[in-house]
Design a protein around this motif. Structure first.
Motif, PDB file in Angstrom:
ATOM      1  N   PRO A 137     -12.483  17.825  72.287  1.00  0.00           N
ATOM      2  CA  PRO A 137     -12.434  19.263  71.972  1.00  0.00           C
ATOM      3  C   PRO A 137     -13.373  20.055  72.878  1.00  0.00           C
ATOM      4  O   PRO A 137     -14.439  19.568  73.262  1.00  0.00           O
ATOM      5  N   GLY A 138     -12.966  21.273  73.204  1.00  0.00           N
ATOM      6  CA  GLY A 138     -13.810  22.130  74.034  1.00  0.00           C
ATOM      7  C   GLY A 138     -14.981  22.721  73.262  1.00  0.00           C
ATOM      8  O   GLY A 138     -16.022  23.025  73.833  1.00  0.00           O
ATOM      9  N   ASP A 139     -14.814  22.896  71.951  1.00  0.00           N
ATOM     10  CA  ASP A 139     -15.878  23.446  71.117  1.00  0.00           C
ATOM     11  C   ASP A 139     -16.949  22.378  70.912  1.00  0.00           C
ATOM     12  O   ASP A 139     -16.642  21.267  70.475  1.00  0.00           O
ATOM     13  N   PRO A 140     -18.222  22.694  71.210  1.00  0.00           N
ATOM     14  CA  PRO A 140     -19.296  21.694  71.067  1.00  0.00           C
ATOM     15  C   PRO A 140     -19.421  21.122  69.651  1.00  0.00           C
ATOM     16  O   PRO A 140     -19.731  19.943  69.485  1.00  0.00           O
ATOM     17  N   ALA A 141     -19.172  21.950  68.641  1.00  0.00           N
ATOM     18  CA  ALA A 141     -19.261  21.463  67.261  1.00  0.00           C
ATOM     19  C   ALA A 141     -18.167  20.444  66.977  1.00  0.00           C
ATOM     20  O   ALA A 141     -18.418  19.389  66.385  1.00  0.00           O
ATOM     21  N   LEU A 142     -16.946  20.733  67.421  1.00  0.00           N
ATOM     22  CA  LEU A 142     -15.850  19.782  67.230  1.00  0.00           C
ATOM     23  C   LEU A 142     -16.065  18.525  68.057  1.00  0.00           C
ATOM     24  O   LEU A 142     -15.708  17.423  67.640  1.00  0.00           O
ATOM     25  N   ALA A 143     -16.649  18.686  69.244  1.00  0.00           N
ATOM     26  CA  ALA A 143     -16.935  17.515  70.081  1.00  0.00           C
ATOM     27  C   ALA A 143     -17.930  16.589  69.399  1.00  0.00           C
ATOM     28  O   ALA A 143     -17.890  15.372  69.575  1.00  0.00           O
ATOM     29  N   ARG A 144     -18.818  17.164  68.595  1.00  0.00           N
ATOM     30  CA  ARG A 144     -19.776  16.339  67.859  1.00  0.00           C
ATOM     31  C   ARG A 144     -19.108  15.664  66.655  1.00  0.00           C
ATOM     32  O   ARG A 144     -19.442  14.541  66.298  1.00  0.00           O
ATOM     33  N   LEU A 145     -18.143  16.356  66.048  1.00  0.00           N
ATOM     34  CA  LEU A 145     -17.427  15.773  64.916  1.00  0.00           C
ATOM     35  C   LEU A 145     -16.411  14.725  65.362  1.00  0.00           C
ATOM     36  O   LEU A 145     -16.115  13.786  64.625  1.00  0.00           O
ATOM     37  N   PHE A 146     -15.864  14.914  66.569  1.00  0.00           N
ATOM     38  CA  PHE A 146     -14.837  14.001  67.082  1.00  0.00           C
ATOM     39  C   PHE A 146     -15.257  13.505  68.474  1.00  0.00           C
ATOM     40  O   PHE A 146     -14.649  13.854  69.484  1.00  0.00           O
TER      41      PHE A 146
END
Length: 202
Positions: A62-71
């Protein structure tokens, strides 16, 4: 009740926490925002279970840093440069697992929202000086634990928290700093999470 989870029916049997109307509203708002960020399932809004079964997920992080941390990538750190083989394996793993992982995270968040809604009216009637006692069974306790962790990871990403030292420095922000409410939510969720973990320990 101290405002944190306490065991119900013995270790691992469930948990209870006293929440007032404001706390319920904050938790519900955070969960709803994260649900929107995670988005719909792999089959979109379709009710056909076959759509989800045969849908493939994305192959890129994911491009969003928060989503990148979740996934995060299964091989290597999110966004870190790696060898081509690791990148290929991560893409393949993500393509076949991220949809299911997103669905499970949505279900955990929805379980949190539903349980909050079940006591919201009681908390409203109690007013500012009171609150409601939310009691969770063992399964919902586990769902809450995952949801609280995901909420903390998301907020931590938004705040740029990389380690414990960063978090402690943010805690020292003045009260009029616009980031302070998010910082306080981060630490409050941490306290809820820690107390819930203790109720699940044998």
């Amino acid at each position: 009740m101290s405002g944190y989870f306490e065991p119900v029916g013995g270790p691992g049997g469930g948990a209870a926490v006293a929440l007032d109307e404001v706390e319920i509203s904050i938790l519900r708002s955070l969960a709803t925002q994260l649900l929107e960020l995670i988005g719909p399932g792999p089959g979109g809004e379709s009710d056909d279970p076959l759509d989800a079964l045969f849908a493939e997920g994305p192959s890129e992080p994911p491009g969003d840093p928060a989503l990148a941390r979740l996934f995060p990538d299964a091989y290597g750190a999110p966004g870190a440069a790696g060898d081509e083989e690791s990148a290929r394996k991560s893409a393949e793993f993500r393509r076949f697992t991220e949809g299911d992982l997103r669905a499970r995270k949505r279900e955990d968040l929805l379980a949190l929202v539903r349980s909050l809604d079940s006591v919201a009216a009681e908390a409203r009637e109690a007013g500012p000086a009171g609150g409601a006692v939310l009691t969770l069974g063992a399964e919902d306790s586990r769902r809450w634990l995952v949801a609280l962790n995901d909420l903390r990871l998301t907020i931590g990403s938004r705040l740029g928290i990389e380690d414990e030292d960063t978090g402690e420095k943010l805690f020292e922000l003045p009260d009029d700093d616009p980031m302070k409410p998010l910082v306080m939510a981060y630490f409050w969720l941490g306290g809820l999470q820690e107390s819930l973990v203790e109720t699940l320990m044998p």
